[in-house]
Design a protein around this motif. Sequence first.
Motif, PDB file in Angstrom:
ATOM      1  N   ALA A  62       1.804   6.860  -8.740  1.00  0.00           N
ATOM      2  CA  ALA A  62       0.451   6.580  -9.343  1.00  0.00           C
ATOM      3  C   ALA A  62       0.502   5.553 -10.390  1.00  0.00           C
ATOM      4  O   ALA A  62      -0.439   4.997 -10.474  1.00  0.00           O
ATOM      5  CB  ALA A  62      -0.008   8.049  -9.932  1.00  0.00           C
ATOM      6  N   ILE A 106      -4.468   8.507   0.854  1.00  0.00           N
ATOM      7  CA  ILE A 106      -5.600   7.383   0.484  1.00  0.00           C
ATOM      8  C   ILE A 106      -6.765   8.329   0.412  1.00  0.00           C
ATOM      9  O   ILE A 106      -7.610   8.199  -0.656  1.00  0.00           O
ATOM     10  CB  ILE A 106      -5.691   6.086   1.551  1.00  0.00           C
ATOM     11  N   VAL A 115       2.431   1.621  -3.505  1.00  0.00           N
ATOM     12  CA  VAL A 115       1.722   2.110  -4.647  1.00  0.00           C
ATOM     13  C   VAL A 115       1.125   3.540  -4.497  1.00  0.00           C
ATOM     14  O   VAL A 115       0.785   4.329  -5.405  1.00  0.00           O
ATOM     15  CB  VAL A 115       0.449   1.229  -4.930  1.00  0.00           C
ATOM     16  N   PHE A 116       0.920   3.980  -3.198  1.00  0.00           N
ATOM     17  CA  PHE A 116       0.416   5.232  -3.032  1.00  0.00           C
ATOM     18  C   PHE A 116       1.607   6.421  -3.342  1.00  0.00           C
ATOM     19  O   PHE A 116       1.053   7.436  -3.137  1.00  0.00           O
ATOM     20  CB  PHE A 116      -0.212   5.264  -1.628  1.00  0.00           C
ATOM     21  N   ARG A 136       0.895  -1.168   0.263  1.00  0.00           N
ATOM     22  CA  ARG A 136       0.013   0.102   0.040  1.00  0.00           C
ATOM     23  C   ARG A 136       0.941   1.244  -0.116  1.00  0.00           C
ATOM     24  O   ARG A 136       0.722   2.414  -0.778  1.00  0.00           O
ATOM     25  CB  ARG A 136      -1.085   0.058   1.100  1.00  0.00           C
ATOM     26  N   GLU A 138       2.405   2.981 -10.535  1.00  0.00           N
ATOM     27  CA  GLU A 138       2.365   1.685  -9.908  1.00  0.00           C
ATOM     28  C   GLU A 138       1.031   1.311  -9.347  1.00  0.00           C
ATOM     29  O   GLU A 138       0.550  -0.019  -9.357  1.00  0.00           O
ATOM     30  CB  GLU A 138       3.475   1.521  -8.888  1.00  0.00           C
ATOM     31  N   ARG A 139       0.402   2.351  -8.922  1.00  0.00           N
ATOM     32  CA  ARG A 139      -1.164   1.824  -8.304  1.00  0.00           C
ATOM     33  C   ARG A 139      -1.940   1.640  -9.653  1.00  0.00           C
ATOM     34  O   ARG A 139      -2.858   0.769  -9.468  1.00  0.00           O
ATOM     35  CB  ARG A 139      -1.665   3.099  -7.677  1.00  0.00           C
ATOM     36  N   ARG A 140      -1.915   2.355 -10.731  1.00  0.00           N
ATOM     37  CA  ARG A 140      -2.638   1.852 -11.702  1.00  0.00           C
ATOM     38  C   ARG A 140      -2.259   0.567 -12.347  1.00  0.00           C
ATOM     39  O   ARG A 140      -3.277  -0.150 -12.899  1.00  0.00           O
ATOM     40  CB  ARG A 140      -2.326   3.106 -12.944  1.00  0.00           C
ATOM     41  N   SER A 145      -6.960   9.936  -2.802  1.00  0.00           N
ATOM     42  CA  SER A 145      -7.041   9.211  -4.010  1.00  0.00           C
ATOM     43  C   SER A 145      -8.421   8.715  -3.992  1.00  0.00           C
ATOM     44  O   SER A 145      -8.761   8.341  -5.025  1.00  0.00           O
ATOM     45  CB  SER A 145      -6.015   7.947  -3.958  1.00  0.00           C
ATOM     46  N   GLU A 151      -3.952  -2.004 -10.098  1.00  0.00           N
ATOM     47  CA  GLU A 151      -5.675  -1.987 -10.219  1.00  0.00           C
ATOM     48  C   GLU A 151      -5.805  -2.703 -11.420  1.00  0.00           C
ATOM     49  O   GLU A 151      -6.788  -3.341 -11.474  1.00  0.00           O
ATOM     50  CB  GLU A 151      -5.891  -0.519 -10.364  1.00  0.00           C
TER      51      GLU A 151
END
Length: 205
Positions: free
Chosen positions: A76, A151, A72-73, A69, A78-80, A154, A83
Motif C-alpha cells: 500500500a 484491485i 503496488v497492489f 500493478r 508503494e501504491r500511495r 482497493s 499515486e
Amino acid sequence: MVVGIAGGIGSGKTAVSDRFRSLGIEVADADVASRRVVEPGQPALQTIADRFGAGVLLADGTLNRPLLRERVFRDASERRWLESLLHPLINQWIRDTLAAASSPYAILVNPLMRQRDRRADRILVVDASEETQIKRAMARDGVAESQVRAILASQLDRRSRLRLADDVITNDGSLEDLHLAVDRLHARYVELAATRRTPTAPETA
C-alpha cells in the motif's frame, strides 16, 4: 457540461466511453491519461524506474504496467507513492482535454472516483455484478483472480458508488444492449447541455 463516468474494474467503462466517443463526444479518460504521462520521454517514467528498478521497463523502454500493478497492489505504501507522483500529472492532462472539448458535452472517465467529482455536472455509474467484473478483468488483462479481487478491494464498493449516481447503466447484458443504453443517455445529455437544466429524477438505462 461534463458527465463523469465511474465504475469498478471490469464494469465496462471503456465500452461506454467508446460509444460516447463514436457519437462525437470528447472523452477525457484518466486511464488514457495515466498511460500518456508515463510514455517514453516523460519524466515520470524515469522516476518510476528509479524507484522500482529497471525491471519495470520493457525492452522497448515502455512501462511494464502489469508488473508495476502487481508490485503496488502488494504494498500500500508503494501504491500511495505512485499515486502521489501520477495524480497531479493525470489531473492536468484531464483539465487540458476538457478545456479543449468542442462537443455538446464532455465525458470524464474516473475509475478512482470515491466521492462526487467536482469537475463533473452529472455522474454516470456503469454497474455490473462482482462476478461479471472479475471474469471480464481476468479475460482482458490475463491476470489471476486474486489480483482482480485485490484491485476491487482497493476501489469504492459497489453500493457506495451507486450512491454517487445521477444516472446508471447496468452492464450485465450484450454489447448491443449497452450501446442502446448509451444512445438513450446521449440524447438526454444533449438536451441537458442545451438547456442546462437538471431533472429531479435520475435517468436509469
